[in-house]
Design a protein around this motif. Sequence first.
Motif, PDB file in Angstrom:
ATOM      1  N   TYR B  36       0.844  -1.188   0.000  1.00  0.00           N
ATOM      2  CA  TYR B  36       0.000   0.000   0.000  1.00  0.00           C
ATOM      3  C   TYR B  36       0.883   1.243   0.000  1.00  0.00           C
ATOM      4  N   ARG B  37       0.311   2.320  -0.491  1.00  0.00           N
ATOM      5  CA  ARG B  37       0.944   3.623  -0.338  1.00  0.00           C
ATOM      6  C   ARG B  37      -0.040   4.538   0.379  1.00  0.00           C
ATOM      7  N   GLN B  38       0.515   5.346   1.260  1.00  0.00           N
ATOM      8  CA  GLN B  38      -0.307   6.290   2.017  1.00  0.00           C
ATOM      9  C   GLN B  38       0.287   7.682   1.873  1.00  0.00           C
ATOM     10  N   ALA B  39      -0.459   8.583   1.253  1.00  0.00           N
ATOM     11  CA  ALA B  39      -0.032   9.974   1.180  1.00  0.00           C
ATOM     12  C   ALA B  39      -0.326  10.635   2.523  1.00  0.00           C
ATOM     13  N   ALA B  40       0.340  11.734   2.790  1.00  0.00           N
ATOM     14  CA  ALA B  40       0.195  12.420   4.079  1.00  0.00           C
ATOM     15  C   ALA B  40      -1.266  12.765   4.340  1.00  0.00           C
ATOM     16  N   GLY B  41      -1.770  12.359   5.515  1.00  0.00           N
ATOM     17  CA  GLY B  41      -3.131  12.688   5.899  1.00  0.00           C
ATOM     18  C   GLY B  41      -4.205  11.994   5.081  1.00  0.00           C
ATOM     19  N   ARG B  42      -3.829  10.921   4.419  1.00  0.00           N
ATOM     20  CA  ARG B  42      -4.801  10.243   3.559  1.00  0.00           C
ATOM     21  C   ARG B  42      -4.937   8.778   3.950  1.00  0.00           C
ATOM     22  N   GLY B  43      -5.841   8.120   3.252  1.00  0.00           N
ATOM     23  CA  GLY B  43      -6.042   6.694   3.474  1.00  0.00           C
ATOM     24  C   GLY B  43      -5.015   5.861   2.735  1.00  0.00           C
ATOM     25  N   LEU B  44      -5.248   4.572   2.745  1.00  0.00           N
ATOM     26  CA  LEU B  44      -4.309   3.625   2.138  1.00  0.00           C
ATOM     27  C   LEU B  44      -4.764   3.254   0.728  1.00  0.00           C
ATOM     28  N   GLN B  45      -3.850   3.323  -0.196  1.00  0.00           N
ATOM     29  CA  GLN B  45      -4.123   2.935  -1.569  1.00  0.00           C
ATOM     30  C   GLN B  45      -3.417   1.622  -1.857  1.00  0.00           C
ATOM     31  N   LEU B  46      -4.169   0.610  -2.234  1.00  0.00           N
ATOM     32  CA  LEU B  46      -3.580  -0.685  -2.563  1.00  0.00           C
ATOM     33  C   LEU B  46      -2.845  -0.585  -3.892  1.00  0.00           C
ATOM     34  N   LEU B  47      -1.578  -0.986  -3.890  1.00  0.00           N
ATOM     35  CA  LEU B  47      -0.763  -0.941  -5.106  1.00  0.00           C
ATOM     36  C   LEU B  47      -0.674  -2.323  -5.758  1.00  0.00           C
ATOM     37  N   PHE B  48      -0.296  -3.313  -4.969  1.00  0.00           N
ATOM     38  CA  PHE B  48      -0.114  -4.667  -5.479  1.00  0.00           C
ATOM     39  C   PHE B  48      -0.561  -5.669  -4.416  1.00  0.00           C
ATOM     40  N   TYR B  49      -0.967  -6.838  -4.877  1.00  0.00           N
ATOM     41  CA  TYR B  49      -1.144  -7.936  -3.945  1.00  0.00           C
ATOM     42  C   TYR B  49      -0.714  -9.227  -4.611  1.00  0.00           C
ATOM     43  N   SER B  50      -0.394 -10.198  -3.758  1.00  0.00           N
ATOM     44  CA  SER B  50       0.129 -11.470  -4.254  1.00  0.00           C
ATOM     45  C   SER B  50      -0.454 -12.613  -3.430  1.00  0.00           C
ATOM     46  N   VAL B  51      -0.926 -13.628  -4.124  1.00  0.00           N
ATOM     47  CA  VAL B  51      -1.480 -14.797  -3.430  1.00  0.00           C
ATOM     48  C   VAL B  51      -0.504 -15.959  -3.440  1.00  0.00           C
ATOM     49  N   GLY B  52       0.657 -15.794  -4.089  1.00  0.00           N
ATOM     50  CA  GLY B  52       1.642 -16.856  -4.099  1.00  0.00           C
ATOM     51  C   GLY B  52       2.917 -16.414  -4.800  1.00  0.00           C
ATOM     52  N   ILE B  53       3.932 -17.257  -4.728  1.00  0.00           N
ATOM     53  CA  ILE B  53       5.224 -16.944  -5.347  1.00  0.00           C
ATOM     54  C   ILE B  53       5.035 -16.643  -6.826  1.00  0.00           C
TER      55      ILE B  53
END
Lengths: 116, 111
Positions: B36-53
């Motif tokens: 995730y990335r979080q800008a100052a004073g903001r919520g969380l933005q999902l960038l990537f996810y992985s369910v396995g290698i």
Amino acid sequence: GESVGLHLPTLSVQEGDNSIINCAYSNSASDYFIWYKQESGKGPQFIIDIRSNMDKRQGQRVTVLLNKTVKHLSLQIAATQPGDSAVYFCAENRGSSGGSNYKLTFGKGTLLTVNP
Amino acid sequence: SQTIHQWPATLVQPVGSPLSLECTVEGTSNPNLYWYRQAAGRGLQLLFYSVGIGQISSEVPQNLSASRPQDRQFILSSKKLLLSDSGFYLCAWSVRGYEQYFGPGTRLTVT
């Protein structure tokens, strides 16, 4: 667009009072909700979660209420302490559309300030 | 018990330089991993996810990429950083449920 939003960006309470942090969601398919606490400069900490088949869930000093009729979620903190000062996020899982979808969508957060 | 590590804790990089942030999880197997990335004073933005290698899903088009070379290792990279890449980067894991557990984060400042 659909999103998890918050009614109040900031909340200030006196130590010992109860705090209520609110969250609105718009996706009827959301089946899981979670509250996180984030202290300055740290990663979010899990507080409590609730599934859509429940209306209420209690933890230690915290209670989450879910009103599916109006798509509203709240976090109640009893006897708020200075250590409770943080940003609180609600997040939802919007359900799976075929296959596993363990993703959460986060709201912007509410800053809780506890005054001694 | 499970623990999650991220490093470095803070990073200051010039525009155009490469980036590599690492996240490792201990005490669990085959977790789902998230950046995730979080800008100052903001919520969380999902960038990537992985369910396995080797399995990476990207949520938003951007200047970043992710890799999962081992079961409990998740890496966030960029070939050339932009000013807009500044932020607080958080890694998270989950297993068997929706609840995610976050690492301590990396504060990235691109100058």
